[in-house]
Design a protein around this motif. Structure first.
Motif: not given
Lengths: 526, 526
Positions: B444-448, B469-471, B476-479
């Motif tokens: 969950e911390r690594k992927a969208g 997903g995260p950089y 921008d992981s918020r989208t």
């Protein structure tokens, strides 16, 4: 409670090794004990390591657990009692009713976020059920929820020692989202910060949460603040303060191996448009309201009305007379810090020395230290449009510039030239409606909040509030730092495809056990 | 329709002055006519000026008008007929069924956004009614809606000439949000871009919209692309492509006088975890599914499974045997461009020449130009953890690396070391549930997007999808850049305080005339 002058790292109180900072009572110039010996990179790393190790546990606490935690923080802050009010007054020069009100706002905000966490809108649950018979390809079961971004670094300003500080809006919304928080205390109010930090420590312990959920650091912005934002375990930053401070943190955050979002609320001059019919009909009343908003709290609000825009003429002249009288009668007030006072004096001197600017009135001079004299100045739209520095001048304090426009067209051009703002205000009557309509598109592009017939100071903590706006008002116009929507700054969506029921997070399980609003196949279920 | 090789600026077709670009048929090496003479700063400025002048009108079109516009674009694309499919095949080397499917996806996506615009969730309407009798202070009437950010610059990748290109997801979601769009066409498929661009031009005209709602630029990324992102009238950027391309645009956007958001979807190796019981029970079937996903479309998907993680042992050996056999049988395929092919060869050569990496199998060699041979390699977790370059290697194409782990602990460490990803996949049986649960927080911390028992290629366009997903998977992981939530990238909230009914936007008027879901006093009304 005796203050110890220590950093709070998880459940510990730790002595720093860097330069000591003492708060100064701005009203007396007196140095306040104890000294807060600053931390360094070591303490930053310890706080971040604890926050990181707490993250996976804390972000999966149930909504009820997290809501109770937020409520416990509020109760612990109230339990400090009058010691908190007195220390905050001594460190800020702000009067008792203001500090009591701000405590109420801070605790109310924590309780609002408790209700927000329980309601579950922040989860943004979406469900697209499997369509095994769809042609040409079946659809698998897809579900989405929001998860917390990670540990958040919080930097508060000097002007709200409680509501935007250690347990203020950034901290409350981060904790509500499931993010541990590391606060870098503002050097203007370290004692207030310690008191509130200890209340947070107690709440963490009382709720049985991992200690890394909260830490409080003292020290220099350049060392401790920069190290905090650069730490790879920090995943977002909340900041309220100056444009130079905010942009410095943005640069650090963007140059990390993994760039992170910075939510910096920075600078705004909050234009107020006096539309002709309203100005003609009730210029006196508007002047009274304006000066009340301008001088409240020595003008030390990011929503202070620093710019007034109107048509030139007899109505504006009458407004200037009335407002000038009120400014002249306004008593001197103690400013938050010697630095704030000095910057204010410089800003006023800039207007006073500007060829295109005329002084309308100054407030009463004070006799104590760090006291400010309110200031009202006037210029023409031609001068304003011709000088970029006038457009960008934020004088933090009770000082405002009136821009007299020769035509509607000029007034529109002044509006169009403004930088991004937290607020834009219309003083208007029914007969001004057409003009207000023609201004609205510009104001919507410029500001996060648009007000009619009110004043921008006073920011309601509610669901519709937008305390934000285009750059440089903030670093991210898509967000707000006040109100319940502030929680979305610290969340990101995760999609779960065809996960077995036993592996799905509670929020996404069949039957909606958390009872939250969901978007099912694109249709809202309340 | 005869292609003209011109830039489309509003309703005009304009000749550029810079270097000409011709598409190349990767399957034959043949140069395709016409030449597309690149534009320069002049054309960028013209397109941005038109977009800016269209913005205030376009963003206030009604949901129905905007939905009809999106549907008209879809119809106009379909009306191009087979010319579009043939040109896209010639420019990409992709087969007919894939291009027909992609056209369907592109038009379906536009129609999905039409329904999203009508449903009005994107407005995020919030209403906090006035509380005139509240003590100690009354509450004023406060309402919130979302407004469009401003003109958006869109950059597509080579691998989806339709679905992520001129009228792809970024354009559809920008237009849905009320943002005019300026597309910088990818040099690999200029003819396909012109055809779709002309369909968009026609739709703009048919719907009576201001011409600046859409422009299409050809030219060099370094000149035209950089000037576009730097233009002050552009307020957001959508990008799909390489990490170097995305980070270059991020730097330009951050260094503007007004920084703007960049939504860059960049690089992902999409780890697949083969959990022990599933691997033991059905390693053969998993191998078959894996190689199908790996080699589909010559592996040219950002969700291609480039990393496989499992426990070492006989089950993994059997999986490698089966997957290796399938890879050996996989036919050569034409890659999208000579550059893509060259980068793929280099990536495979890097694995082949690495001391800690063993070749499991290579696919069939081709005889035509730009043909790739699939590749499967294996390494140990110790080697993987010891070499940062192995962790960060994205080989764009049908190549994957298997990481054999000696223990659960080592497998967890491999997961923890991964950079941000678009997807993470679990192949699991019921008996693997505990292990899956222990991996889930890391994933969950690594992927969208997290998948069970499927394959990451194939991205459903729906409401729950997160293609993000995260950089460095994205900036921008918020989208998300796929699915209905992609619209939120191009919106920002505005709060309206005590506005007279006559001044309120339609979405916020009393009685909810648009009939949209609202949050009233914090309570959801569907």
């Amino acid at each position: 409670m005796a203050l110890e002058g220590k950093l709070l790292i998880g459940q510990r109180a730790v002595s720093g090794n860097a330069n000591p900072i003492n708060a100064i009572n701005p009203a007396t110039g007196e140095t306040l004990e104890p000294a807060y010996v600053g931390g360094g990179k070591e303490e930053v790393a310890q706080a971040c390591e604890l926050a990181w190790s707490a993250f996976d546990t804390y972000r999966e606490t149930s909504p009820e657990e997290r809501a109770v935690f937020l409520e416990t923080i509020a109760s612990e802050i109230e339990a400090i009692g009058d010691d908190l009010i007195e220390r905050a007054m001594a460190e800020s020069g702000l009067p008792r009713p203001r500090m009591e009100g701000e405590r109420g706002r801070t605790c109310g905000q924590l309780r609002l976020f408790a209700s927000v966490v329980r309601a579950g809108e922040w989860l943004d649950v979406r469900v697209d059920p499997a369509l095994p018979d769809r042609e040409p390809m079946p659809r698998l079961d897809l579900r989405q929820r929001h998860v917390a971004l990670g540990p958040v670094a919080v930097f508060g300003p000097s002007n709200f020692p409680l509501a935007f500080s250690v347990a203020g809006g950034d901290t409350a919304s981060s904790l509500a989202a499931g993010c541990p928080v590391v606060v870098k205390a503002h050097s203007a109010h370290p004692g207030t910060s310690e008191l509130v930090g200890r209340a947070l420590q107690k709440a963490v312990k009382a709720c049985g949460l991992p200690e890394g959920v909260f830490s409080l650091l003292f020290g220099s912005g350049r060392e401790v603040g920069a190290a905090l934002v650069a730490d790879p375990r920090i995943k977002a930053v909340g900041f309220t303060g100056s444009r130079s401070g905010g942009t410095a943190l943005m640069t650090i955050a963007q140059n990390r191996a993994e760039p992170i979002p910075v939510y910096a609320e920075m600078s705004s001059i909050n234009p107020v448009f006096l539309l002709p019919e309203a100005l003609k009909a009730r210029g006196d009343k508007i002047a009274e309201g304006f000066v009340g908003s301008l001088t409240m709290g020595a003008g030390q609000f990011c929503t202070n009305p620093g710019l007034v825009i109107a048509h030139e003429g007899t109505s504006l002249d009458a407004f200037l007379d009335a407002a000038g009288e009120a400014v002249k009668e306004s008593p001197a007030q103690t400013m938050l810090t010697p630095g704030t006072h000095e910057a204010y004096q410089e800003g006023v001197a800039y207007y006073a020395g500007h060829d295109g600017v005329r002084e309308v009135a100054r407030g009463q001079a004070g006799s104590g230290t760090n006291q400010c004299q309110a200031g009202l100045f006037v210029t023409t739209a031609a001068d304003f449009l011709g000088d970029e520095t006038l457009q960008r001048q934020e004088v933090f304090g009770a000082c405002s510039l009136v821009v007299a426009c020769a035509s509607n067209d000029e007034l529109q051009r002044v509006a169009e030239r403004l930088e991004g703002q937290l607020t834009a205000t219309l003083q208007m009557d029914d007969a001004d409606l057409d003009m207000a309509r023609s201004l609205l598109p510009t104001l919507e592009r410029k500001a996060g909040r648009i007000l009619a017939n009110g004043w921008p100071t006073g920011v309601e903590v509610c669901h519709s509030m937008v305390h934000g706006g285009p750059y440089p008002a903030t670093s991210d116009s898509r967000t707000t730092s006040v109100g319940s929507a502030a929680i979305f700054r610290f969340l990101r969506p995760v999609c779960y495809q065809a996960l077995p029921e036993g592996l799905l997070p509670e929020a996404l399980k069949d039957g909606n056990p958390l009872g939250v609003s969901r978007l099912v196949d694109g249709k809202r279920e309340a």
